[in-house]
Design an enzyme around this catalytic site. Sequence first.
Site, PDB file in Angstrom:
ATOM      1  CD  GLU A 128      -3.420   4.561  13.592  1.00 47.29           C
ATOM      2  OE1 GLU A 128      -3.691   5.549  12.876  1.00 47.29           O
ATOM      3  OE2 GLU A 128      -2.385   3.873  13.445  1.00 47.29           O
ATOM      4  CB  SER A 178     -13.998 -10.266   1.258  1.00 46.76           C
ATOM      5  OG  SER A 178     -12.714 -10.347   1.875  1.00 46.76           O
ATOM      6  CE  LYS A 205      -7.195  -2.188   4.952  1.00 47.07           C
ATOM      7  NZ  LYS A 205      -6.838  -1.676   3.609  1.00 47.07           N
ATOM      8  CE  LYS A 245     -11.319  -3.766   4.557  1.00 48.85           C
ATOM      9  NZ  LYS A 245     -10.733  -3.297   3.288  1.00 48.85           N
ATOM     10  CE1 TYR A 279     -17.353  -6.577  -1.536  1.00 48.24           C
ATOM     11  CE2 TYR A 279     -17.204  -7.373   0.714  1.00 48.24           C
ATOM     12  CZ  TYR A 279     -16.633  -6.765  -0.387  1.00 48.24           C
ATOM     13  OH  TYR A 279     -15.324  -6.317  -0.328  1.00 48.24           O
ATOM     14  CB  CYS A 331      -0.939   0.004   1.209  1.00 49.06           C
ATOM     15  SG  CYS A 331      -2.040  -1.428   1.252  1.00 49.06           S
ATOM     16  NE  ARG A 366      -4.941  -8.711   1.675  1.00 48.44           N
ATOM     17  CZ  ARG A 366      -4.218  -8.875   2.768  1.00 48.44           C
ATOM     18  NH1 ARG A 366      -3.563 -10.016   2.955  1.00 48.44           N
ATOM     19  NH2 ARG A 366      -4.138  -7.915   3.665  1.00 48.44           N
TER      20      ARG A 366
END
Length: 336
Positions: free
Chosen positions: A242, A283, A204, A257, A322, A135, A214
Amino acid sequence: MSHNPQVRPARRPRRLRASAAIRELVRENALRAGGLVLPLFVSEKVTEAQEVPSMPGVRQQTLDGLRREAEAAWKLGVRSVLLFGIPREKDEQASQACADEGIVQRAVRALKADLPELVVITDVCLCEYMSHGHCGIVRHEGGHAHILNDESLELLAATAVSHARAGADIVAPSDMMDRRVRAIREALDGAGKQGTVIMSYAAKFCSAFYGPFRDAAESAPAFGDRRTYQMDYANGAEALREVELDIAEGADIVMIKPGLPYLDIVWRVKERFGVPTAVYNVSGEYAMVKAAAARGWLDEKSVVMETMMAFRRAGADLIISYWAREVLGWMREKGN
C-alpha cells in the site's frame, strides 16, 4: 601484573547509564518539536466548545474557538495542526466536503490569516460529510451496501483541491480508496497547486482504537463496517505494498495508523522506503492512558513521553498526537 591477550575487557553496559548527563550523551533518539502535529476539531453544530466525553481535554470547537485554540497552541510551540471538520448538514453526496464555504475551508482561511506560518494539514475524507458515515459513495444492491471506489475518487480530489485553494499546506487523504493519491495529485497539479503536499494515510488499518475519534468527528458508519477498504490488521506485507503504491502515485509523506499496535509497520516502512514517515497516536491510545492516569494506575507524563520515544525509535519523523501541547511542555522541563 602481566597482560594476558586472551582475556577480554568485561563489558559493562551500565557504565553508560551512570548519570543523566551520560545517558543523554549516548542517547540514540530524540524528540523533535517540529515533528509534532496537533489534531483539532471544528464544528458548525456547536455554539461553544464541547468536550468529547471519551477524550478528556479534546474539544469540538466553533470557528472562533478554533482560532483561539490554535493561537494558544502556537504560543506553546505547536507548529503544525491536522484539521477535522463537522458540517451542520450531511447527505449521501458529501456535498459539504468540497464546498468553498464548507467548515474546513473557512477554518483553513481563518487559521492562515491568523497564523501564516502555521502548517495547516487537512483530513481529506468523506465520512464526516456523508449521512451514512462511510468514506466513499455507497450503492445498495441486493440487500448489500457497496462502497464504490472509482466513483469516489473525483469527489475526494475535488475536496483536496478546495482545501488547497483555501490555503492548506498539506492535504491528507484518509479514505483508503485505491488510486486516490494519483487522482488527488493530478487534480492538484491541474488546479495549479503543484506545491501542495500530500500526506497519505498509506497504511490505515481497520481498528477498534478509533472509537473515541468517531465520537469527536461524528463519523461512525450508520451500517456495516470499513473492512472492505481499511486494512486487515493481520497483514504486514500488504501494508508495504500500500505504501509503495501511494509513493508511486505521488505521496510526499506516508502515514501509518494506528500507532502503538503498529510500530513494526512504522519500522518496516521507514527501513524499506526512507521517505518522510508519520504515525498517528490515535484516540483509543489517548483515551486508555487518560483513563488509567485518572485512576492513578499510570503516570501520564512518563507513559506519554515513553510512547513518543517509541514512535521515534521505530522511525517516525512526524507524530500526530492529542498530547502535542503537553509533550512540548515536558520537553522543556529539565531532565527530558
